[in-house]
Design a protein around this motif. Sequence first.
Motif, PDB file in Angstrom:
ATOM      1  N   ASN A  41       0.937  -1.273  -0.033  1.00  0.00           N
ATOM      2  CA  ASN A  41      -0.073   0.107   0.122  1.00  0.00           C
ATOM      3  C   ASN A  41       0.937   1.465   0.046  1.00  0.00           C
ATOM      4  O   ASN A  41       2.009   1.155   0.285  1.00  0.00           O
ATOM      5  N   ALA A  42       0.325   2.216  -0.429  1.00  0.00           N
ATOM      6  CA  ALA A  42       0.944   3.550  -0.658  1.00  0.00           C
ATOM      7  C   ALA A  42       0.164   4.967  -0.152  1.00  0.00           C
ATOM      8  O   ALA A  42      -0.321   5.652  -0.911  1.00  0.00           O
ATOM      9  N   PRO A  43      -0.077   4.764   1.100  1.00  0.00           N
ATOM     10  CA  PRO A  43      -0.874   5.919   1.766  1.00  0.00           C
ATOM     11  C   PRO A  43      -0.319   7.415   1.475  1.00  0.00           C
ATOM     12  O   PRO A  43       0.915   7.446   1.368  1.00  0.00           O
ATOM     13  N   GLU A  44      -1.175   8.242   1.230  1.00  0.00           N
ATOM     14  CA  GLU A  44      -0.882   9.690   1.023  1.00  0.00           C
ATOM     15  C   GLU A  44      -1.400  10.380   2.306  1.00  0.00           C
ATOM     16  O   GLU A  44      -2.650  10.435   2.519  1.00  0.00           O
ATOM     17  N   VAL A  45      -0.874  11.403   2.616  1.00  0.00           N
ATOM     18  CA  VAL A  45      -1.027  12.298   3.697  1.00  0.00           C
ATOM     19  C   VAL A  45      -1.019  13.653   3.485  1.00  0.00           C
ATOM     20  O   VAL A  45       0.034  14.306   2.979  1.00  0.00           O
ATOM     21  N   TYR A  46      -2.122  14.474   3.506  1.00  0.00           N
ATOM     22  CA  TYR A  46      -2.238  15.635   3.069  1.00  0.00           C
ATOM     23  C   TYR A  46      -3.025  16.623   4.191  1.00  0.00           C
ATOM     24  O   TYR A  46      -4.194  16.533   4.487  1.00  0.00           O
TER      25      TYR A  46
END
Length: 120
Positions: A41-46
Amino acid sequence: FPNVQGQRAHSVVLIPSVSSQEKVFPEISATALFCDLPDGNAPEVYPRCDGTVYLCGEGDKVPLPDDPSKISPTNDLCDKLVDFAKSISTALKDAEVRTKQVCYLPVNVNGGGEMMGKLR
């Protein structure tokens, strides 16, 4: 003409915990994070300017339904995003979950990258 289908992706919106002593929201850097995890998985945090934090990235293979009202997130996948957020930031350790949601991203099944131009 490309064969476009939907790829389902989950996301959450978190409200960082309030400091009990200061009664203010913790300082969250405006830096977006793009992560690669060992499970693929490759979560992104903004971090957002309103003080919330948006995380996305947990996908699955549920096909796009004909009726949009049938679209709903899988709680376990949203919870994985929340757990990930709590593991990377003390400000998110006790964060309130504002939103759990899912969307469908357009994917060109034939490959070839981006799709631009007039759609039929």
